[in-house]
Design a protein around this motif. Sequence first.
Motif, PDB file in Angstrom:
ATOM      1  N   THR A 101       0.842  -1.193   0.000  1.00 47.94           N
ATOM      2  CA  THR A 101       0.000   0.000   0.000  1.00 47.94           C
ATOM      3  C   THR A 101       0.876   1.241   0.000  1.00 47.94           C
ATOM      4  O   THR A 101       1.493   1.575   1.007  1.00 47.94           O
ATOM      5  N   GLN A 102       0.956   1.884  -1.144  1.00 46.79           N
ATOM      6  CA  GLN A 102       1.763   3.094  -1.277  1.00 46.79           C
ATOM      7  C   GLN A 102       0.956   4.191  -1.954  1.00 46.79           C
ATOM      8  O   GLN A 102       0.028   3.923  -2.711  1.00 46.79           O
ATOM      9  N   ARG A 103       1.378   5.417  -1.674  1.00 47.25           N
ATOM     10  CA  ARG A 103       0.751   6.573  -2.323  1.00 47.25           C
ATOM     11  C   ARG A 103       0.973   6.454  -3.822  1.00 47.25           C
ATOM     12  O   ARG A 103       2.032   6.041  -4.282  1.00 47.25           O
ATOM     13  N   ASN A 104      -0.064   6.807  -4.581  1.00 47.86           N
ATOM     14  CA  ASN A 104       0.048   6.713  -6.035  1.00 47.86           C
ATOM     15  C   ASN A 104      -0.724   7.858  -6.675  1.00 47.86           C
ATOM     16  O   ASN A 104      -1.316   8.684  -5.984  1.00 47.86           O
ATOM     17  N   ASP A 105      -0.715   7.898  -7.978  1.00 50.46           N
ATOM     18  CA  ASP A 105      -1.353   8.989  -8.713  1.00 50.46           C
ATOM     19  C   ASP A 105      -2.800   8.694  -9.106  1.00 50.46           C
ATOM     20  O   ASP A 105      -3.366   9.391  -9.944  1.00 50.46           O
ATOM     21  N   GLY A 106      -3.406   7.691  -8.492  1.00 49.82           N
ATOM     22  CA  GLY A 106      -4.806   7.384  -8.796  1.00 49.82           C
ATOM     23  C   GLY A 106      -5.702   8.574  -8.507  1.00 49.82           C
ATOM     24  O   GLY A 106      -5.422   9.386  -7.620  1.00 49.82           O
ATOM     25  N   ASP A 107      -6.766   8.693  -9.268  1.00 49.22           N
ATOM     26  CA  ASP A 107      -7.687   9.814  -9.104  1.00 49.22           C
ATOM     27  C   ASP A 107      -8.726   9.487  -8.028  1.00 49.22           C
ATOM     28  O   ASP A 107      -9.513   8.543  -8.176  1.00 49.22           O
ATOM     29  N   VAL A 108      -8.712  10.257  -6.951  1.00 46.85           N
ATOM     30  CA  VAL A 108      -9.606  10.024  -5.815  1.00 46.85           C
ATOM     31  C   VAL A 108     -11.068  10.103  -6.237  1.00 46.85           C
ATOM     32  O   VAL A 108     -11.873   9.229  -5.899  1.00 46.85           O
ATOM     33  N   GLN A 109     -11.443  11.131  -6.977  1.00 49.34           N
ATOM     34  CA  GLN A 109     -12.849  11.293  -7.362  1.00 49.34           C
ATOM     35  C   GLN A 109     -13.320  10.147  -8.242  1.00 49.34           C
ATOM     36  O   GLN A 109     -14.427   9.629  -8.060  1.00 49.34           O
ATOM     37  N   THR A 110     -12.491   9.718  -9.176  1.00 49.50           N
ATOM     38  CA  THR A 110     -12.851   8.589 -10.033  1.00 49.50           C
ATOM     39  C   THR A 110     -13.057   7.334  -9.198  1.00 49.50           C
ATOM     40  O   THR A 110     -14.019   6.586  -9.403  1.00 49.50           O
ATOM     41  N   TYR A 111     -12.153   7.115  -8.236  1.00 49.07           N
ATOM     42  CA  TYR A 111     -12.301   5.957  -7.360  1.00 49.07           C
ATOM     43  C   TYR A 111     -13.611   6.026  -6.563  1.00 49.07           C
ATOM     44  O   TYR A 111     -14.374   5.068  -6.517  1.00 49.07           O
TER      45      TYR A 111
END
Length: 146
Positions: free
Chosen positions: A6-16
């Motif tokens: 579990t690491q910080r990534n560039d995934g989009d919070v709103q999309t998730y």
Amino acid sequence: MTELKTQRNDGDVQTYLDSVKNKRRREDALVLLDVMSEITGEPAEMWGGSIVGFGSYHYVYESGREGDWFLTGFAPRKQSMTLYIMPGFEHYEDLLARLGKHRIGRSCLYINKLADVDMDVLRDLVAGSVAHMRRTRGATESAGRS
């Protein structure tokens, strides 16, 4: 030494959050997004594939293992909403007694729905835990990415 999954990534919070199938859980997640953003003053970031985290701190264990972790966060899981209260609950018995319907694990607060809890108490719990982490772990406001 194995790397933490579990690491910080560039995934989009709103999309998730938009992808959360359970409508109530999705709506509660949007409320928590606002609450935790306000309390921490930090932007929401994806950690792993399903945790929304705020801020970060660096840790080093006696074993030499080290890494970065979020100050607080949440995950809209299928069974319940999981909130991450990183210092644990040892000093929060009074708040937990007034919170409402919940369960706890080591650093996890499980809530079925936000309507089951007192939001003012929840805010106090999150704010207290973030202040504790900043005070004891050297985490700073608006630290951003390292």
